[in-house]
Design a protein around this motif. Structure first.
Motif, PDB file in Angstrom:
ATOM      1  N   ILE A   1      -8.093   0.881   0.379  1.00  0.00           N
ATOM      2  CA  ILE A   1      -6.748   0.696   0.930  1.00  0.00           C
ATOM      3  C   ILE A   1      -6.234   2.077   1.315  1.00  0.00           C
ATOM      4  CG2 ILE A   1      -4.365  -0.016   0.405  1.00  0.00           C
ATOM      5  CD1 ILE A   1      -7.234  -1.481  -1.527  1.00  0.00           C
TER       6      ILE A   1
ATOM      7  N   THR B   1      -3.628   4.474   1.505  1.00  0.00           N
ATOM      8  CA  THR B   1      -2.283   4.719   0.970  1.00  0.00           C
ATOM      9  C   THR B   1      -1.816   6.102   1.455  1.00  0.00           C
ATOM     10  OG1 THR B   1      -2.810   5.968  -1.037  1.00  0.00           O
ATOM     11  CG2 THR B   1      -3.102   3.572  -1.154  1.00  0.00           C
TER      12      THR B   1
ATOM     13  N   ARG C   1       0.812  -1.231   0.000  1.00  0.00           N
ATOM     14  CA  ARG C   1       0.000   0.000   0.000  1.00  0.00           C
ATOM     15  C   ARG C   1       0.842   1.277   0.000  1.00  0.00           C
ATOM     16  NH1 ARG C   1      -0.796  -2.348   5.060  1.00  0.00           N
ATOM     17  NH2 ARG C   1       0.005  -1.124   6.816  1.00  0.00           N
TER      18      ARG C   1
ATOM     19  N   GLN D   1       0.339  -0.010  -7.801  1.00  0.00           N
ATOM     20  CA  GLN D   1      -0.694  -0.773  -7.069  1.00  0.00           C
ATOM     21  C   GLN D   1      -1.844  -1.121  -8.014  1.00  0.00           C
ATOM     22  OE1 GLN D   1      -1.787   0.483  -2.996  1.00  0.00           O
ATOM     23  NE2 GLN D   1      -0.236   2.085  -3.158  1.00  0.00           N
TER      24      GLN D   1
END
Ligand code: AMP
Ligand code: MG
Length: 184
Positions: free
Chosen positions: A84, A86, A52, A59
């Motif tokens: 996610i 990040t 991440r 990604q």
């Protein structure tokens, strides 16, 4: 049929899923594991918690490859994330190109009290967790509901929120198993 089970880190997802696996004929596919293996093969990361932190376009590339592989599997429970977290912000776990591959019929969001999640994260030394506060975890769980709603509208798949009460993962698991079994 393919279904998605998600939940923030430390919610107890692995424990619940292991109980679900024992009681159904579904295979469990961990989306992050596929991405991790693909990334490790080309020396991009050494552990899954580095994924991440990769550049977002990297990604997304890994995400596309993983979803193409999973889209070919049947009767699977996909263990993944609605979003996610990040360094650049929330990355959708199921953007349009993933949803199109996966053709999911139902989403299950495992949720728990943010303070309990925080405690579980602090006890788990196998992972490199971010230093989120209970307030951050609360926000992440809320954001996951918003994203799940939009995935659901896009595909017509149902969403169910599953509360994982501390010490009672069997109740959360039973809630999912009941719905995976054929019914009227
Ligand atoms: P997990 O062990 O389930 O927390 O997954 C490990 C890592 O895989 C996550 O922290 C993400 O970096 C990545 N990951 C899992 N599912 C997705 C997804 N649908 N899209 C993008 N990254 C994902
Ligand atoms: Mg887990």
């Amino acid at each position: 049929m393919r279904v998605v089970i998600s939940g923030v880190a430390g919610v107890g997802k692995s424990t619940v899923l292991e109980l679900v696996r024992k009681k159904t004929n579904y295979d469990i596919i961990n989306f992050g594991t596929l991405m991790f293996e693909m990334a490790r093969n080309i020396d991009l990361v050494k552990d899954r918690d580095e994924l991440r932190k990769l550049p977002v376009d990297t990604q997304i590339n890994l995400q596309k490859k993983a979803s193409a592989a999973i889209g070919k599997m049947n009767n699977v429970i996909i263990d993944t994330h609605m979003t996610i977290k990040t360094p650049d912000g929330y990355l959708p776990g199921l953007p349009e190109w993933v949803i199109r591959e996966l053709k999911v019929s139902a989403y299950y969001l495992i949720e728990a009290d943010p303070e309990q999640i925080l405690k579980r994260r602090n006890l788990d030394s196998s992972r490199r967790r971010d230093s989120d506060t209970a307030e951050d975890i609360k926000e992440h769980q809320e954001v996951n509901r918003y994203y799940a709603s939009s995935y659901s509208v896009y595909t017509g798949a149902t969403i169910r929120f599953i509360l994982n009460v501390d010490g009672k993962p069997d109740i959360a698991a039973e809630n999912i198993v009941r719905r995976l079994m054929p019914h009227d």
